[in-house]
Scaffold this motif. Sequence first.
Motif: not given
Ligand SMILES: [Zn+2]
Length: 251
Positions: A12, A56, A60-61, A161, A211
């Motif tokens: 990711q 952010h 997933d971050h 992202d 990602h």
């Molecule tokens: Zn993301």
Amino acid sequence: MPNATQLTWYGQSAFKIVTPAGNVLLIDPWLTNPVYDRGKEEAAALNHVDLILVTHGHSDHVGNAVEIGKRTRVKLVATYDLSAAMTAILGYPSDLADTETTGHFGGQLTLLDGEVTVCFIPAWHGSGVSKDDNSPPFYAGNPSGLVIGVRGGPTIYHTGDTCFFSDIARVSDYNKIDIMLVCIGDHFTMGPIRAADAVKLVNPRTVIPMHYATFPALTGTPEAFDRELRKRDVKAELRVLKVGETTSFPP
Ligand SMILES: [Zn+2]
């Protein structure tokens, strides 16, 4: 001879940077993601971390940032609003998210005795922070990308992202970008076509895709990205990392 800078991709948008002086930085540290089979062990083995940077608020971050932050007592680098949301909603220790490591767009932070600088770059995305999958999101400001300067090492642009945006061309006005970590997965971010347009404008020396392939919706591939880079005659070296792979950048 000074040491190289080591960069590890965990899948990711999660990376570890080890600087020439041995400082350890984590970016968007979602180590327990579906494609990194050693994530749990690696997260538990990280006993010494010097900074955690988060672009952010999406899970997933943010990933394992709170557990690693609490355990290793490491400072959080984020925008003011994300930092406030991560402390208030997710329980990141507030004494580790103070003014020293909290900034905002256009500002540059000088950290770790001057070995590392961090500048917040806008990104087009969302940034709500949620306690878990069943909880409503809380405001966490605008999402960011990050330009990380390493003394005696590379300047790294992590896009976070984002959509393609033409102002991305101006990022390298202030810092010549050596390594661009760029989202290519499509669906929630740029896919290979827009990512290649972004790389052409930023003009880094090396580009590393991120990602993608974490779950089925992220359909962008390094192969398609490579084709798009070639179509645009982009000179940057494309370095595709395997999940868990470490690459190094000599001084
Ligand atoms: Zn993301």
